[in-house]
Design a protein around this motif. Sequence first.
Motif, PDB file in Angstrom:
ATOM      1  N   GLY A   1       0.808  -1.209   0.000  1.00  0.00           N
ATOM      2  CA  GLY A   1       0.000   0.000   0.000  1.00  0.00           C
ATOM      3  C   GLY A   1       0.843   1.261   0.000  1.00  0.00           C
ATOM      4  N   LEU A   2       0.318   2.260  -0.692  1.00  0.00           N
ATOM      5  CA  LEU A   2       0.989   3.557  -0.763  1.00  0.00           C
ATOM      6  C   LEU A   2       0.699   4.358   0.496  1.00  0.00           C
ATOM      7  CD1 LEU A   2      -0.022   4.487  -4.438  1.00  0.00           C
ATOM      8  CD2 LEU A   2       2.106   3.395  -3.668  1.00  0.00           C
ATOM      9  N   THR A   3       1.622   5.227   0.868  1.00  0.00           N
ATOM     10  CA  THR A   3       1.374   6.133   1.979  1.00  0.00           C
ATOM     11  C   THR A   3       0.303   7.133   1.566  1.00  0.00           C
ATOM     12  OG1 THR A   3       3.146   7.615   1.299  1.00  0.00           O
ATOM     13  CG2 THR A   3       3.714   5.904   2.928  1.00  0.00           C
ATOM     14  N   GLU A   4      -0.297   7.797   2.529  1.00  0.00           N
ATOM     15  CA  GLU A   4      -1.438   8.672   2.266  1.00  0.00           C
ATOM     16  C   GLU A   4      -1.119   9.782   1.259  1.00  0.00           C
ATOM     17  OE1 GLU A   4      -4.336  11.725   4.684  1.00  0.00           O
ATOM     18  OE2 GLU A   4      -3.457  10.049   5.782  1.00  0.00           O
ATOM     19  N   ARG A   5       0.000  10.487   1.443  1.00  0.00           N
ATOM     20  CA  ARG A   5       0.330  11.601   0.534  1.00  0.00           C
ATOM     21  C   ARG A   5       0.632  11.107  -0.869  1.00  0.00           C
ATOM     22  NH1 ARG A   5       4.333  15.420   4.030  1.00  0.00           N
ATOM     23  NH2 ARG A   5       5.153  13.429   4.739  1.00  0.00           N
ATOM     24  N   VAL A   6       1.336   9.985  -0.963  1.00  0.00           N
ATOM     25  CA  VAL A   6       1.665   9.421  -2.279  1.00  0.00           C
ATOM     26  C   VAL A   6       0.410   8.885  -2.938  1.00  0.00           C
ATOM     27  CG1 VAL A   6       3.004   7.614  -3.440  1.00  0.00           C
ATOM     28  CG2 VAL A   6       4.086   9.034  -1.667  1.00  0.00           C
ATOM     29  N   GLN A   7      -0.483   8.291  -2.174  1.00  0.00           N
ATOM     30  CA  GLN A   7      -1.762   7.803  -2.708  1.00  0.00           C
ATOM     31  C   GLN A   7      -2.563   8.946  -3.325  1.00  0.00           C
ATOM     32  OE1 GLN A   7      -3.180   4.400  -2.395  1.00  0.00           O
ATOM     33  NE2 GLN A   7      -4.403   5.303  -4.015  1.00  0.00           N
ATOM     34  N   ARG A   8      -2.637  10.076  -2.620  1.00  0.00           N
ATOM     35  CA  ARG A   8      -3.376  11.234  -3.157  1.00  0.00           C
ATOM     36  C   ARG A   8      -2.767  11.695  -4.479  1.00  0.00           C
ATOM     37  NH1 ARG A   8      -3.540  13.282   2.304  1.00  0.00           N
ATOM     38  NH2 ARG A   8      -1.806  14.632   1.769  1.00  0.00           N
ATOM     39  N   SER A   9      -1.446  11.761  -4.536  1.00  0.00           N
ATOM     40  CA  SER A   9      -0.785  12.196  -5.773  1.00  0.00           C
ATOM     41  C   SER A   9      -0.984  11.178  -6.884  1.00  0.00           C
ATOM     42  CB  SER A   9       0.706  12.424  -5.523  1.00  0.00           C
ATOM     43  OG  SER A   9       0.888  13.505  -4.639  1.00  0.00           O
ATOM     44  N   ALA A  10      -0.906   9.899  -6.548  1.00  0.00           N
ATOM     45  CA  ALA A  10      -1.117   8.853  -7.555  1.00  0.00           C
ATOM     46  C   ALA A  10      -2.523   8.950  -8.140  1.00  0.00           C
ATOM     47  CB  ALA A  10      -0.887   7.474  -6.931  1.00  0.00           C
ATOM     48  N   ASP A  11      -3.517   9.154  -7.286  1.00  0.00           N
ATOM     49  CA  ASP A  11      -4.896   9.277  -7.772  1.00  0.00           C
ATOM     50  C   ASP A  11      -5.072  10.525  -8.633  1.00  0.00           C
ATOM     51  OD1 ASP A  11      -5.587   6.897  -6.526  1.00  0.00           O
ATOM     52  OD2 ASP A  11      -6.355   7.892  -4.718  1.00  0.00           O
ATOM     53  N   MET A  12      -4.394  11.617  -8.275  1.00  0.00           N
ATOM     54  CA  MET A  12      -4.449  12.835  -9.084  1.00  0.00           C
ATOM     55  C   MET A  12      -3.825  12.575 -10.461  1.00  0.00           C
ATOM     56  SD  MET A  12      -2.362  15.599 -10.307  1.00  0.00           S
ATOM     57  CE  MET A  12      -0.902  15.311  -9.380  1.00  0.00           C
ATOM     58  N   VAL A  13      -2.701  11.869 -10.497  1.00  0.00           N
ATOM     59  CA  VAL A  13      -2.049  11.543 -11.774  1.00  0.00           C
ATOM     60  C   VAL A  13      -2.989  10.705 -12.634  1.00  0.00           C
ATOM     61  CG1 VAL A  13      -0.181  10.172 -12.790  1.00  0.00           C
ATOM     62  CG2 VAL A  13       0.332  11.799 -10.958  1.00  0.00           C
ATOM     63  N   VAL A  14      -3.635   9.715 -12.044  1.00  0.00           N
ATOM     64  CA  VAL A  14      -4.582   8.874 -12.786  1.00  0.00           C
ATOM     65  C   VAL A  14      -5.706   9.737 -13.352  1.00  0.00           C
ATOM     66  CG1 VAL A  14      -6.312   7.031 -12.576  1.00  0.00           C
ATOM     67  CG2 VAL A  14      -4.047   6.747 -11.536  1.00  0.00           C
ATOM     68  N   ASN A  15      -6.258  10.630 -12.535  1.00  0.00           N
ATOM     69  CA  ASN A  15      -7.357  11.497 -12.995  1.00  0.00           C
ATOM     70  C   ASN A  15      -6.921  12.401 -14.140  1.00  0.00           C
ATOM     71  OD1 ASN A  15      -9.248  10.459 -11.209  1.00  0.00           O
ATOM     72  ND2 ASN A  15      -8.747  11.944  -9.618  1.00  0.00           N
ATOM     73  N   VAL A  16      -5.735  12.993 -14.038  1.00  0.00           N
ATOM     74  CA  VAL A  16      -5.245  13.890 -15.095  1.00  0.00           C
ATOM     75  C   VAL A  16      -5.039  13.109 -16.390  1.00  0.00           C
ATOM     76  CG1 VAL A  16      -3.265  15.278 -15.848  1.00  0.00           C
ATOM     77  CG2 VAL A  16      -4.221  15.616 -13.563  1.00  0.00           C
ATOM     78  N   ILE A  17      -4.387  11.965 -16.293  1.00  0.00           N
ATOM     79  CA  ILE A  17      -4.117  11.183 -17.503  1.00  0.00           C
ATOM     80  C   ILE A  17      -5.419  10.681 -18.117  1.00  0.00           C
ATOM     81  CG2 ILE A  17      -3.061   9.055 -18.380  1.00  0.00           C
ATOM     82  CD1 ILE A  17      -0.699   9.614 -16.494  1.00  0.00           C
ATOM     83  N   CYS A  18      -6.371  10.225 -17.305  1.00  0.00           N
ATOM     84  CA  CYS A  18      -7.667   9.778 -17.852  1.00  0.00           C
ATOM     85  C   CYS A  18      -8.397  10.928 -18.536  1.00  0.00           C
ATOM     86  CB  CYS A  18      -8.538   9.175 -16.752  1.00  0.00           C
ATOM     87  SG  CYS A  18      -8.083   7.489 -16.349  1.00  0.00           S
ATOM     88  N   THR A  19      -8.346  12.107 -17.951  1.00  0.00           N
ATOM     89  CA  THR A  19      -8.987  13.277 -18.571  1.00  0.00           C
ATOM     90  C   THR A  19      -8.358  13.559 -19.933  1.00  0.00           C
ATOM     91  OG1 THR A  19      -9.543  14.221 -16.423  1.00  0.00           O
ATOM     92  CG2 THR A  19      -9.463  15.740 -18.290  1.00  0.00           C
ATOM     93  N   ILE A  20      -7.041  13.488 -20.007  1.00  0.00           N
ATOM     94  CA  ILE A  20      -6.350  13.737 -21.278  1.00  0.00           C
ATOM     95  C   ILE A  20      -6.715  12.656 -22.292  1.00  0.00           C
ATOM     96  CG2 ILE A  20      -4.098  13.823 -22.411  1.00  0.00           C
ATOM     97  CD1 ILE A  20      -3.049  15.070 -19.723  1.00  0.00           C
TER      98      ILE A  20
END
Length: 165
Positions: free
Chosen positions: A136-155
Amino acid sequence: MNFTDDMEVLFRGPLCVMGVGNAIRRDDGLGVYVVDALEKRCAQAPVRFISAGDVPENYTFRVADMDCENVLIIDAVNGGLEPGSVVFGGIEDHGAMNDYSTHRLSLGLAAKVWRNAGKGCFLLGVQAEDTGFGEGLTERVQRSADMVVNVICTIINSIPEGVKV
């Protein structure tokens, strides 16, 4: 330009997105987490996804032979930044990017092979907080990972139908 604009430029041509990392070393599993999430959310995407785990070198020549203009590596980084910080850039344009990746030797060599095959090589990394054994990812890294997924999916979802990426 900002992060999203830079990413959109990358997605304008055929692209391979490779997730790198070891899922049993906490934040080091970031790249695999992101690519697995992208495959689930963007299954119909005209992008090639590879979950390379901790052996990206096993995919080097397969990616070199692919019909893609660019390779985007997603990986945990260790650059002395605030945990969860996101870095992005061309590996060839930013020599220091090679110093960030926790897989720098194999990624550096792979990037040379891909450049020789005419591909652009990019790194999108998230600063790790904990790469010790555990799941499992740490909380801060998890938030950033989810943001990266959202940005890439939007693109990806903004790519017009019929465009070969």
